[in-house]
Motif scaffolding. Structure first.
Motif, short mmCIF file in Angstrom:
data_model
loop_
_atom_site.label_atom_id
_atom_site.label_comp_id
_atom_site.label_asym_id
_atom_site.label_seq_id
_atom_site.Cartn_x
_atom_site.Cartn_y
_atom_site.Cartn_z
N SER A 43 0.85 -1.21 0.00
CA SER A 43 0.00 0.00 0.00
C SER A 43 0.88 1.25 0.00
O SER A 43 1.97 1.27 0.59
CB SER A 43 -0.87 0.03 1.26
OG SER A 43 -1.57 -1.17 1.45
N ARG A 44 0.40 2.28 -0.66
CA ARG A 44 1.09 3.56 -0.54
C ARG A 44 0.81 4.09 0.87
O ARG A 44 -0.33 4.09 1.32
CB ARG A 44 0.60 4.54 -1.60
CG ARG A 44 1.07 4.15 -3.01
CD ARG A 44 0.63 5.17 -4.04
NE ARG A 44 1.23 4.92 -5.33
CZ ARG A 44 0.72 4.12 -6.27
NH1 ARG A 44 -0.41 3.49 -6.04
NH2 ARG A 44 1.33 3.94 -7.42
N VAL A 45 1.85 4.52 1.55
CA VAL A 45 1.72 4.99 2.93
C VAL A 45 2.12 6.45 3.00
O VAL A 45 3.23 6.83 2.62
CB VAL A 45 2.59 4.17 3.89
CG1 VAL A 45 2.44 4.70 5.33
CG2 VAL A 45 2.22 2.69 3.84
N VAL A 46 1.18 7.27 3.47
CA VAL A 46 1.43 8.70 3.64
C VAL A 46 1.33 9.04 5.12
O VAL A 46 0.33 8.74 5.78
CB VAL A 46 0.42 9.55 2.84
CG1 VAL A 46 0.61 11.04 3.17
CG2 VAL A 46 0.58 9.31 1.35
N ILE A 47 2.39 9.63 5.65
CA ILE A 47 2.40 10.05 7.04
C ILE A 47 1.66 11.39 7.15
O ILE A 47 1.94 12.31 6.40
CB ILE A 47 3.85 10.21 7.56
CG1 ILE A 47 4.65 8.94 7.31
CG2 ILE A 47 3.85 10.58 9.03
CD1 ILE A 47 4.07 7.68 7.90
#
Length: 212
Positions: A80-84
């Motif tokens: 999954s693309r993970v954005v903080i």
């Protein structure tokens, strides 16, 4: 043709913030909320179960931190693309998360419209970063370049560099490592060349910066 929908998992230990993010994303026709989590452990379980396209991940959480959660996600080969999404604009946080495999790092004071636009960008494969944090990218690449230089040193050169960083003279380094002062001088000349450093002090700074 229908626009592609992206499944999203929202992870934040503050209920009001989490619900606000969910409500904002739910208004987007191409976003579909597949789950919410208030901690890293639940986030990991939901990510395994649903394999969302996008995970919005808080940094400062009780239990597993955002960094630990991200590392666990990548260790489980979750793609999954993970954005903080966090309040922290600290350089060490930004660099640590991006190096650990985050696809983006956004601040919670980002305007909603801009946030949605940036999330759309990340789903096209772009790395996203809040504007005030962009200078940190250059720093990350610079540190990587310095590490490559350090990796080029031989074991003996690294030993000598460690002693130089403590402020020791060639004579003192020779005494500590039980080698001749002449040998130390040869190695110092070699390691300065490899590090592209003009002086012992500059070489020490490179070494200490990489350790910080």
């Amino acid at each position: 043709m229908d626009e592609m929908k992206y499944s999203v998992l929202v992870v934040d230990d503050h209920p009001l913030m989490r619900k606000g993010i969910v409500q904002l994303l739910a208004l987007e026709e191409n976003m579909e909320i597949t789950g919410e989590a208030s901690n890293g452990t639940d986030a990991l379980a939901l990510a395994k179960e649903f394999e969302p396209d996008l995970i919005l991940l808080d940094l400062n959480m009780k239990g597993l931190s955002g960094l630990d959660t991200l590392k666990a996600l990548r260790a489980e080969e979750i793609t999954s693309r993970v954005v903080i999404l966090t309040v922290s604009d600290a350089r060490q946080d930004v660099t640590a998360l991006l190096k650990a495999g985050a696809d983006g790092y956004l601040l919670k004071d980002t305007e909603p419209d801009l946030l949605l636009a940036q999330l759309a960008d990340v789903m096209t494969g772009k790395q996203i970063l809040s504007e005030p944090l962009r200078p940190y990218l250059e720093n990350i690449y610079e540190l990587d370049h310095l590490q490559q230089k350090l990796d080029s040193l031989t074991r003996r050169e690294m030993q000598i560099l460690r002693e130089i960083a403590k402020g020791l003279s060639n004579k003192q380094v020779a005494s500590v490592l039980h080698i001749s002062e002449g040998t130390v001088k040869v190695h110092v000349k070699s390691l300065l060349k490899k590090l592209e450093a003009q002086s012992r002090v500059e070489a020490a700074v490179i070494y200490l910066e990489q350790r910080s």
